[in-house]
Design a protein around this motif. Structure first.
Motif, PDB file in Angstrom:
ATOM      1  N   ASP A  17       0.878  -1.479   0.010  1.00 39.27           N
ATOM      2  CA  ASP A  17       0.406  -0.035   0.252  1.00 39.27           C
ATOM      3  C   ASP A  17       0.591   1.228   0.186  1.00 39.27           C
ATOM      4  N   THR A  35       6.144   6.498   0.573  1.00 43.93           N
ATOM      5  CA  THR A  35       4.862   7.782   1.319  1.00 43.93           C
ATOM      6  C   THR A  35       3.566   6.160   1.831  1.00 43.93           C
ATOM      7  N   PRO A  36       3.471   6.416   3.105  1.00 45.11           N
ATOM      8  CA  PRO A  36       1.907   5.385   3.354  1.00 45.11           C
ATOM      9  C   PRO A  36       0.847   5.675   2.386  1.00 45.11           C
ATOM     10  N   PRO A  37       0.053   4.621   2.325  1.00 44.46           N
ATOM     11  CA  PRO A  37      -1.532   5.066   1.920  1.00 44.46           C
ATOM     12  C   PRO A  37      -1.730   6.186   2.501  1.00 44.46           C
ATOM     13  N   ASP A  38      -2.138   7.032   4.327  1.00 44.71           N
ATOM     14  CA  ASP A  38      -2.840   7.502   4.569  1.00 44.71           C
ATOM     15  C   ASP A  38      -1.883   8.860   3.894  1.00 44.71           C
ATOM     16  N   PRO A  39      -2.824   9.900   4.016  1.00 49.82           N
ATOM     17  CA  PRO A  39      -1.879  11.442   3.521  1.00 49.82           C
ATOM     18  C   PRO A  39      -1.584  12.135   4.906  1.00 49.82           C
ATOM     19  N   GLU A  40      -2.160  11.700   5.819  1.00 52.94           N
ATOM     20  CA  GLU A  40      -1.907  12.310   7.284  1.00 52.94           C
ATOM     21  C   GLU A  40      -0.817  12.054   7.387  1.00 52.94           C
ATOM     22  N   GLU A  41      -0.024  10.754   6.847  1.00 51.88           N
ATOM     23  CA  GLU A  41       1.022  10.335   8.062  1.00 51.88           C
ATOM     24  C   GLU A  41       2.557  10.137   7.459  1.00 51.88           C
ATOM     25  N   ASP A  43       6.185  10.009   5.764  1.00 48.73           N
ATOM     26  CA  ASP A  43       6.688   9.200   4.726  1.00 48.73           C
ATOM     27  C   ASP A  43       7.688   8.541   6.130  1.00 48.73           C
TER      28      ASP A  43
END
Length: 76
Positions: A17, A35-41, A43
């Motif tokens: 993901d 980059t994680p799938p959650d844009p709030e998290e 790299d």
């Protein structure tokens, strides 16, 4: 020893993901910025051994020569 494509495939298998933002070879390790799938998290960094293919978490600033790693990431 594994090559760049094999290291990429290992990351895609283990972290499907995540998006690969950067991949560089440094000191027999393929270093990835993901980059994680959650844009709030934020790299994350992981590394894959060129010798064994093992995947480990990676914290560049905890390495013995973080400046060299920074340069490799900027130039890679």
């Amino acid at each position: 020893m594994i090559n760049t494509q094999e290291a990429f495939d290992i990351i895609r298998t283990n972290l499907p993901d995540f998006s690969v933002q950067k991949q560089v070879l440094y000191d027999k390790w393929f270093i990835f910025v993901l980059t994680p799938p959650d844009p709030e998290e934020p790299d994350i960094f992981v590394k894959v051994s060129q010798l064994t293919g093992i995947v480990l978490d990676f914290v560049p600033w905890n390495e013995p020569n973080p400046k060299a790693i920074e340069q490799a990431l900027l130039n890679g």
